[in-house]
Design an enzyme around this catalytic site. Sequence first.
Site, mmCIF file in Angstrom:
data_model
loop_
_atom_site.group_PDB
_atom_site.id
_atom_site.type_symbol
_atom_site.label_atom_id
_atom_site.label_comp_id
_atom_site.label_asym_id
_atom_site.label_seq_id
_atom_site.Cartn_x
_atom_site.Cartn_y
_atom_site.Cartn_z
ATOM 1 N N ARG A 1 53.534 -33.162 1.533
ATOM 2 C CA ARG A 1 52.789 -32.381 0.723
ATOM 3 C C ARG A 1 53.548 -31.149 0.111
ATOM 4 O O ARG A 1 54.535 -30.497 0.703
ATOM 5 C CB ARG A 1 51.521 -31.709 1.371
ATOM 6 C CG ARG A 1 50.715 -32.498 1.993
ATOM 7 C CD ARG A 1 49.715 -31.549 2.980
ATOM 8 N NE ARG A 1 50.255 -31.128 4.132
ATOM 9 C CZ ARG A 1 49.866 -30.099 5.030
ATOM 10 N NH1 ARG A 1 48.688 -29.665 4.687
ATOM 11 N NH2 ARG A 1 50.422 -29.983 5.871
ATOM 12 N N TYR B 1 47.784 -39.251 20.600
ATOM 13 C CA TYR B 1 48.693 -38.081 20.487
ATOM 14 C C TYR B 1 49.588 -38.105 21.602
ATOM 15 O O TYR B 1 50.718 -37.621 21.696
ATOM 16 C CB TYR B 1 48.000 -37.025 20.114
ATOM 17 C CG TYR B 1 48.869 -35.570 19.815
ATOM 18 C CD1 TYR B 1 49.681 -35.591 18.886
ATOM 19 C CD2 TYR B 1 48.678 -34.579 20.700
ATOM 20 C CE1 TYR B 1 50.460 -34.383 18.631
ATOM 21 C CE2 TYR B 1 49.224 -33.304 20.447
ATOM 22 C CZ TYR B 1 50.286 -33.309 19.459
ATOM 23 O OH TYR B 1 50.987 -32.182 19.377
ATOM 24 N N ASP C 1 58.212 -31.792 3.325
ATOM 25 C CA ASP C 1 56.897 -32.178 3.819
ATOM 26 C C ASP C 1 56.638 -33.355 2.728
ATOM 27 O O ASP C 1 56.998 -33.313 1.776
ATOM 28 C CB ASP C 1 56.084 -31.072 3.901
ATOM 29 C CG ASP C 1 54.844 -31.208 4.401
ATOM 30 O OD1 ASP C 1 54.814 -30.479 5.679
ATOM 31 O OD2 ASP C 1 53.876 -31.962 4.278
ATOM 32 N N LYS D 1 53.734 -38.462 22.236
ATOM 33 C CA LYS D 1 54.461 -37.477 22.710
ATOM 34 C C LYS D 1 55.385 -37.831 23.943
ATOM 35 O O LYS D 1 56.415 -37.549 23.952
ATOM 36 C CB LYS D 1 53.725 -36.235 22.895
ATOM 37 C CG LYS D 1 53.347 -35.515 21.603
ATOM 38 C CD LYS D 1 54.387 -35.090 20.749
ATOM 39 C CE LYS D 1 53.872 -34.505 19.215
ATOM 40 N NZ LYS D 1 55.122 -34.160 18.280
ATOM 41 N N GLY E 1 53.311 -27.365 7.638
ATOM 42 C CA GLY E 1 52.527 -27.337 8.684
ATOM 43 C C GLY E 1 52.254 -25.940 9.179
ATOM 44 O O GLY E 1 52.983 -24.986 8.997
ATOM 45 N N GLN E 2 51.582 -25.927 10.322
ATOM 46 C CA GLN E 2 51.050 -24.536 11.218
ATOM 47 C C GLN E 2 52.480 -23.828 11.547
ATOM 48 O O GLN E 2 52.677 -22.877 11.092
ATOM 49 C CB GLN E 2 50.249 -24.824 12.167
ATOM 50 C CG GLN E 2 49.927 -23.471 12.892
ATOM 51 C CD GLN E 2 49.213 -23.619 14.342
ATOM 52 O OE1 GLN E 2 49.288 -24.677 14.739
ATOM 53 N NE2 GLN E 2 48.530 -22.603 14.561
ATOM 54 N N LEU E 3 53.309 -24.907 12.073
ATOM 55 C CA LEU E 3 54.689 -24.449 12.799
ATOM 56 C C LEU E 3 55.828 -24.252 11.829
ATOM 57 O O LEU E 3 56.625 -23.152 11.669
ATOM 58 C CB LEU E 3 55.032 -25.311 13.964
ATOM 59 C CG LEU E 3 56.328 -25.142 14.813
ATOM 60 C CD1 LEU E 3 56.111 -23.613 15.314
ATOM 61 C CD2 LEU E 3 56.681 -25.975 15.707
ATOM 62 N N ASP F 1 58.414 -38.153 2.805
ATOM 63 C CA ASP F 1 57.522 -38.895 3.690
ATOM 64 C C ASP F 1 58.626 -39.367 4.603
ATOM 65 O O ASP F 1 59.628 -40.345 4.324
ATOM 66 C CB ASP F 1 56.870 -39.939 2.976
ATOM 67 C CG ASP F 1 56.007 -40.951 4.020
ATOM 68 O OD1 ASP F 1 56.135 -40.749 5.191
ATOM 69 O OD2 ASP F 1 55.308 -41.679 3.562
ATOM 70 N N ILE F 2 58.544 -38.771 5.861
ATOM 71 C CA ILE F 2 59.485 -39.464 6.790
ATOM 72 C C ILE F 2 59.567 -40.734 7.323
ATOM 73 O O ILE F 2 60.455 -41.409 7.886
ATOM 74 C CB ILE F 2 59.251 -38.489 8.205
ATOM 75 C CG1 ILE F 2 60.625 -38.491 9.068
ATOM 76 C CG2 ILE F 2 58.000 -38.444 8.961
ATOM 77 C CD1 ILE F 2 61.939 -38.374 8.456
HETATM 78 N N1 SER Z 1 47.774 -28.218 19.559
HETATM 79 C C1 SER Z 1 47.944 -29.496 19.732
HETATM 80 C C2 SER Z 1 46.415 -30.229 19.661
HETATM 81 O O1 SER Z 1 45.524 -29.530 19.878
HETATM 82 C C3 SER Z 1 48.369 -29.823 21.185
HETATM 83 O O2 SER Z 1 49.761 -29.987 21.129
HETATM 84 O O3 SER Z 1 46.441 -31.166 19.483
#
Ligand code: SER
Length: 316
Positions: free
Chosen positions: A37, A141, A35, A145, A12-14, A50-51
Amino acid sequence: MKERVLVIGSAGQLGTELVTSLRDIYGESEVMASDIRNPENMNGPFTQLDILDKAAFGRLIQSFKPTQIYHLAALLSGTAEKNPKLGWTLNMDGLFHVLDAAKENDFIKKVYWPSSIAVFGSNTPRQNTPQNCVMDPNTIYGITKLAGERYCEYYFEKYGVDVRSLRYPGLIGYKSMPGGGTTDYAVSIYHEALKTGKYTCFLNEYTYLPMAYMPDALRATLELMHTDASNVKVRSSYNLAGISFSPKEITAAIQQTLPDFEISYEPDFRQAIADSWPQSIDDSVAMNDWGWNLEYDLNKMSVDMLDNLTQMYQTS
Ligand code: SER
C-alpha cells in the site's frame, strides 16, 4: 561500511515506527520503505512492492542494493484465520524471497524477520514460557511463524545468512494502528478511552497476554540487529517477554488517569486464539546473549500512551 536498509511492510504498525528510527540512525536517503500500500504520510524514499512478486523484488534489490533487510510484511493472527491460503502464501513465500535474496547476494549482510508468541500452542507451558519448549501452534499465523523460524535457522546454518528474529508479544504504540491481530485490543482501548470513554473488548476480562510498548520493542529490535553476530546464539527467534496483563488490569491502569472509563466484554473468535497463547514469557536467553532489558511497565506505558494520544487528538 555504508549501510543501506530496505524495510518491507513499511506501512504496518511496526514498519511505520521502525522506518523513522532507522532513518534517524542511517539517514533518510539510506532507508528505503516499501509496502503493497502507499503510505498516507510518509516522507523519504518509498517503493511500492508486493513481496510475492519475486521479479519486482529482485529488481528493487539490484537497484537499491540494501546491506540490511527488515522483512515485516505478513498477515496477523485474526486476518490469517479468515484467509488461511493467503496467510500461508504471504507469510511463507515472502520470507523465502527475502532469505533467498540474502543467500544469493553478498551485499545483503543482515536480515531481520519478526516471529511471535503465536508460535506457542496449547501444550506449551503458559506461564513464564521458556525459549525452548513444546511448540504446537493451532493458528495459521502461528504455524507460519514456527515454520519461518525453522527456515531462518536453516538458512543461517546451511548458507550463513545472518538472520535475526524476535518473538514479539502484542505491540502497543500511539503512532500507528495494528491490523488484524488478537492483541489489537490493547491499542484500541486507549483510543476509545479518550474518544468515547467506553470500550467493548473482544477478549474476556481475565485473558492475560504478553505485550510490549513500542519504544521497548523498537529498542529490542535495533539492539539485536546491532549486536555483534557472535552474540546472536539463537537463529530461530528470541523470546521477548514484555509486560503481561489482562483487559481488567489495563482498564484499571487507564482509570488512574480517566476514572470514568468503562469497559464491557464481548469475546469473539479471537478468544480461542488468545487462550492458546502464553500468559507470560521468559526472555532470560535474550538478556544473557545480548543484554536485553525492559523499560516500560503497565502504568508507565499507560501514562505515556494517554499523554501522547491526548496531544494527538487535540491537534487533529
Ligand atoms: N500481535 C500479533 C497478533 O495478535 C501476535 O504476534 O496476531
